[in-house]
Design a protein around this motif. Structure first.
Motif, PDB file in Angstrom:
ATOM      1  N   THR A 173      23.601 -39.778 -90.649  1.00  6.56           N
ATOM      2  CA  THR A 173      24.821 -39.579 -91.448  1.00  6.56           C
ATOM      3  C   THR A 173      26.096 -38.544 -90.816  1.00  6.56           C
ATOM      4  O   THR A 173      27.149 -38.819 -91.269  1.00  6.56           O
ATOM      5  N   ILE A 174      25.582 -38.122 -89.630  1.00  2.00           N
ATOM      6  CA  ILE A 174      26.637 -37.154 -88.987  1.00  2.00           C
ATOM      7  C   ILE A 174      27.316 -38.125 -87.889  1.00  2.00           C
ATOM      8  O   ILE A 174      28.462 -37.835 -87.355  1.00  2.00           O
ATOM      9  N   PHE A 175      26.619 -38.931 -87.165  1.00  2.00           N
ATOM     10  CA  PHE A 175      27.053 -39.730 -86.285  1.00  2.00           C
ATOM     11  C   PHE A 175      28.418 -40.486 -86.379  1.00  2.00           C
ATOM     12  O   PHE A 175      28.686 -40.883 -87.422  1.00  2.00           O
ATOM     13  N   ASP A 176      29.353 -40.403 -85.527  1.00  2.00           N
ATOM     14  CA  ASP A 176      30.724 -41.095 -85.202  1.00  2.00           C
ATOM     15  C   ASP A 176      30.701 -41.869 -84.013  1.00  2.00           C
ATOM     16  O   ASP A 176      30.678 -41.105 -82.934  1.00  2.00           O
ATOM     17  N   PRO A 177      31.166 -43.004 -84.245  1.00  2.00           N
ATOM     18  CA  PRO A 177      31.260 -43.881 -82.920  1.00  2.00           C
ATOM     19  C   PRO A 177      32.660 -43.287 -82.070  1.00  2.00           C
ATOM     20  O   PRO A 177      32.535 -43.739 -80.885  1.00  2.00           O
ATOM     21  N   ARG A 178      33.397 -42.581 -82.615  1.00  2.00           N
ATOM     22  CA  ARG A 178      34.573 -42.120 -81.718  1.00  2.00           C
ATOM     23  C   ARG A 178      34.139 -40.778 -80.674  1.00  2.00           C
ATOM     24  O   ARG A 178      34.651 -40.608 -79.921  1.00  2.00           O
ATOM     25  N   LEU A 179      32.897 -40.563 -81.031  1.00  2.00           N
ATOM     26  CA  LEU A 179      32.209 -39.435 -79.903  1.00  2.00           C
ATOM     27  C   LEU A 179      31.161 -40.323 -79.080  1.00  2.00           C
ATOM     28  O   LEU A 179      30.417 -39.377 -78.470  1.00  2.00           O
ATOM     29  N   LEU A 180      31.201 -41.264 -78.950  1.00  2.00           N
ATOM     30  CA  LEU A 180      30.203 -42.163 -77.972  1.00  2.00           C
ATOM     31  C   LEU A 180      30.865 -42.040 -76.695  1.00  2.00           C
ATOM     32  O   LEU A 180      31.727 -42.217 -76.232  1.00  2.00           O
ATOM     33  N   MET A 181      29.663 -41.605 -75.701  1.00  2.75           N
ATOM     34  CA  MET A 181      29.923 -41.441 -74.294  1.00  2.75           C
ATOM     35  C   MET A 181      30.019 -42.949 -73.799  1.00  2.75           C
ATOM     36  O   MET A 181      29.090 -43.667 -74.274  1.00  2.75           O
ATOM     37  N   GLU A 182      30.303 -43.196 -72.608  1.00  2.00           N
ATOM     38  CA  GLU A 182      29.983 -44.194 -71.786  1.00  2.00           C
ATOM     39  C   GLU A 182      28.812 -43.829 -70.891  1.00  2.00           C
ATOM     40  O   GLU A 182      28.937 -42.699 -70.286  1.00  2.00           O
ATOM     41  N   VAL A 183      27.748 -44.810 -70.884  1.00  2.00           N
ATOM     42  CA  VAL A 183      26.620 -44.086 -70.100  1.00  2.00           C
ATOM     43  C   VAL A 183      26.093 -45.402 -69.337  1.00  2.00           C
ATOM     44  O   VAL A 183      26.230 -46.675 -69.909  1.00  2.00           O
ATOM     45  N   ARG A 184      25.704 -45.163 -68.075  1.00  2.00           N
ATOM     46  CA  ARG A 184      25.164 -46.222 -67.199  1.00  2.00           C
ATOM     47  C   ARG A 184      24.038 -45.722 -66.485  1.00  2.00           C
ATOM     48  O   ARG A 184      23.833 -44.309 -66.273  1.00  2.00           O
ATOM     49  N   ASP A 185      23.022 -46.505 -66.020  1.00  2.00           N
ATOM     50  CA  ASP A 185      21.856 -46.182 -65.405  1.00  2.00           C
ATOM     51  C   ASP A 185      22.402 -46.071 -63.890  1.00  2.00           C
ATOM     52  O   ASP A 185      22.834 -46.855 -63.224  1.00  2.00           O
ATOM     53  N   VAL A 186      21.605 -45.013 -63.092  1.00  2.00           N
ATOM     54  CA  VAL A 186      21.740 -44.911 -61.970  1.00  2.00           C
ATOM     55  C   VAL A 186      20.523 -44.556 -61.279  1.00  2.00           C
ATOM     56  O   VAL A 186      20.151 -43.485 -61.371  1.00  2.00           O
ATOM     57  N   GLY A 187      19.801 -45.625 -60.783  1.00  2.00           N
ATOM     58  CA  GLY A 187      18.484 -45.569 -60.320  1.00  2.00           C
ATOM     59  C   GLY A 187      17.623 -45.126 -61.502  1.00  2.00           C
ATOM     60  O   GLY A 187      17.654 -45.609 -62.866  1.00  2.00           O
ATOM     61  N   THR A 188      16.860 -43.969 -61.361  1.00  2.00           N
ATOM     62  CA  THR A 188      15.947 -43.469 -62.708  1.00  2.00           C
ATOM     63  C   THR A 188      16.893 -42.473 -63.287  1.00  2.00           C
ATOM     64  O   THR A 188      16.375 -41.927 -64.364  1.00  2.00           O
ATOM     65  N   ALA A 189      17.998 -42.064 -63.070  1.00  2.00           N
ATOM     66  CA  ALA A 189      19.181 -41.244 -63.914  1.00  2.00           C
ATOM     67  C   ALA A 189      20.026 -41.928 -64.443  1.00  2.00           C
ATOM     68  O   ALA A 189      19.994 -43.178 -64.762  1.00  2.00           O
ATOM     69  N   LYS A 190      20.925 -41.135 -65.134  1.00  2.00           N
ATOM     70  CA  LYS A 190      21.962 -41.746 -66.055  1.00  2.00           C
ATOM     71  C   LYS A 190      23.143 -41.062 -65.771  1.00  2.00           C
ATOM     72  O   LYS A 190      23.153 -39.621 -65.601  1.00  2.00           O
ATOM     73  N   GLU A 191      24.283 -41.809 -66.018  1.00  2.00           N
ATOM     74  CA  GLU A 191      25.761 -41.080 -65.735  1.00  2.00           C
ATOM     75  C   GLU A 191      26.518 -41.422 -67.040  1.00  2.00           C
ATOM     76  O   GLU A 191      26.300 -42.392 -67.399  1.00  2.00           O
ATOM     77  N   ALA A 192      27.291 -40.345 -67.399  1.00  2.00           N
ATOM     78  CA  ALA A 192      27.992 -40.468 -68.701  1.00  2.00           C
ATOM     79  C   ALA A 192      29.436 -39.914 -68.569  1.00  2.00           C
ATOM     80  O   ALA A 192      29.575 -38.956 -67.763  1.00  2.00           O
ATOM     81  N   ALA A 193      30.380 -40.513 -69.200  1.00  2.00           N
ATOM     82  CA  ALA A 193      31.655 -40.048 -69.388  1.00  2.00           C
ATOM     83  C   ALA A 193      32.164 -40.019 -70.456  1.00  2.00           C
ATOM     84  O   ALA A 193      31.974 -40.598 -71.657  1.00  2.00           O
ATOM     85  N   PHE A 194      32.884 -38.808 -70.637  1.00  2.00           N
ATOM     86  CA  PHE A 194      33.564 -38.667 -72.058  1.00  2.00           C
ATOM     87  C   PHE A 194      34.901 -37.738 -71.580  1.00  2.00           C
ATOM     88  O   PHE A 194      34.946 -36.886 -71.053  1.00  2.00           O
ATOM     89  N   ASP A 195      36.150 -37.980 -72.423  1.00  2.00           N
ATOM     90  CA  ASP A 195      37.263 -37.300 -72.144  1.00  2.00           C
ATOM     91  C   ASP A 195      37.567 -36.573 -73.683  1.00  2.00           C
ATOM     92  O   ASP A 195      37.887 -37.329 -74.185  1.00  2.00           O
ATOM     93  N   PHE A 196      37.999 -35.290 -73.685  1.00  2.00           N
ATOM     94  CA  PHE A 196      38.408 -34.679 -74.669  1.00  2.00           C
ATOM     95  C   PHE A 196      39.687 -34.414 -74.745  1.00  2.00           C
ATOM     96  O   PHE A 196      40.416 -34.284 -73.771  1.00  2.00           O
ATOM     97  N   VAL A 197      40.470 -34.711 -76.047  1.00  2.00           N
ATOM     98  CA  VAL A 197      41.844 -34.574 -76.235  1.00  2.00           C
ATOM     99  C   VAL A 197      41.872 -33.551 -77.379  1.00  2.00           C
ATOM    100  O   VAL A 197      41.474 -33.685 -78.420  1.00  2.00           O
ATOM    101  N   LEU A 198      42.503 -32.198 -76.711  1.00  2.00           N
ATOM    102  CA  LEU A 198      42.499 -31.207 -77.778  1.00  2.00           C
ATOM    103  C   LEU A 198      44.062 -31.020 -78.437  1.00  2.00           C
ATOM    104  O   LEU A 198      45.010 -31.758 -77.863  1.00  2.00           O
TER     105      LEU A 198
END
Length: 282
Positions: free
Chosen positions: A180-205
């Motif tokens: 009930t708290i989840f909001d799609p506006r706060l989804l990160m972009e996530v991709r697999d890099v080998g066995t790890a993951k990389e994510a990106a998100f930019d904050f606008v204050l």
């Protein structure tokens, strides 16, 4: 000039910041997630206004597990830490799409088993953006616990300004539709890099800034939005709240076509223009 054809000032700025810098992840997305790589290494100038249409990053509950006085560090892992390694990176911007240097980011999250360290500071730490407004966090993909989807807590504060408390989410999580708290506006972009993951998100204050007044001179197509025709929008059903959409589904909203990026059940406030992590404009 058509609004859709104007250069995004933030996108151009991020391209300039990325020029000559090896970024941990290069992802292309919508507002608050847009990232652009620059092949030439040439720094483009900035557009007069911000046309990304970004509202400030939304606030969310702090929850019961926040602890003040976390250690200053950019990595929350040690060689023996269990869990899938995750790097979260991005920028902190103000309302004029200019980066905010020395912004404070305080992160906390559950471990791989869904537990928080309430006696110490495991998976807790704060850091500051660099002169270009950039941050990078080394951590793990947090575990699940009852009632919540996978998430990372964060407090973000520009120097001398109020604190934004919010949470970051992972795409394609089954619990995203039931939390009930989840909001799609706060989804990160996530991709697999080998066995790890990389994510990106930019904050606008919610920080007022004075826009730079020069226009871009670069014609590099990666720094501009392609022309979009709305006279004959693509096919598909009209978007409607309460409808379950699968990845690849096509809809129209306000005369424009969109493609669904991940399966979800639509809710009021999740209209395609407001949720670039769920819908891509055609």
């Amino acid at each position: 000039m058509d609004e859709d054809n104007k250069l995004s000032r933030k996108t151009v700025l991020k391209a300039a910041l990325a020029a000559g810098v090896v970024a941990p992840v290069a992802l292309v997305g919508g507002p608050a997630l847009a990232r652009t790589t620059v092949a030439s290494g040439k720094t483009p100038e900035l557009t007069p206004e911000c046309h990304d249409g970004d509202a400030p990053t939304i606030a969310q509950t702090e929850g019961p597990y926040f602890k003040p006085n976390s250690p200053e560090r950019t990595s929350l892992v040690t060689p023996g830490t269990q869990g899938t390694r995750l790097t979260v990176s991005g920028f902190v911007f103000g309302l004029a799409c200019q980066p905010i240097a020395r912004a404070l980011l305080d992160f906390w999250q559950a471990d791989v088993n869904g537990n928080y360290d309430n006696s110490g500071y495991t998976f807790r730490g704060h850091q500051y953006t660099d002169d270009q407004g950039k941050f990078s966090l080394s951590t793990i993909v947090p575990g699940l616990y009852p009632g919540r989807t996978r998430h990372i807590h964060v407090k973000v504060q520009a120097p001398g300004r109020p604190i934004l408390t919010t949470q970051l989410y992972f795409p394609n999580e089954p619990r995203n539709n039931t939390d009930t708290i989840f909001d799609p506006r706060l989804l990160m972009e996530v991709r697999d890099v080998g066995t790890a993951k990389e994510a990106a998100f930019d904050f606008v204050l919610n920080v007022r800034q004075t826009p730079t007044s020069t226009r871009p001179t670069s014609s590099n197509p990666t720094t501009s939005n392609p022309p979009t025709s709305t006279s004959n929008p693509p096919g598909g059903t009209t978007w409607a709240a309460g409808t379950g959409y699968s990845a690849g589904a096509r809809v129209t909203y306000s005369g424009r076509g969109y493609v669904c990026l991940q399966a979800h059940t639509a809710q009021p406030g999740w209209e395609p223009p407001n949720t670039p992590a769920l819908w891509r404009a055609e």
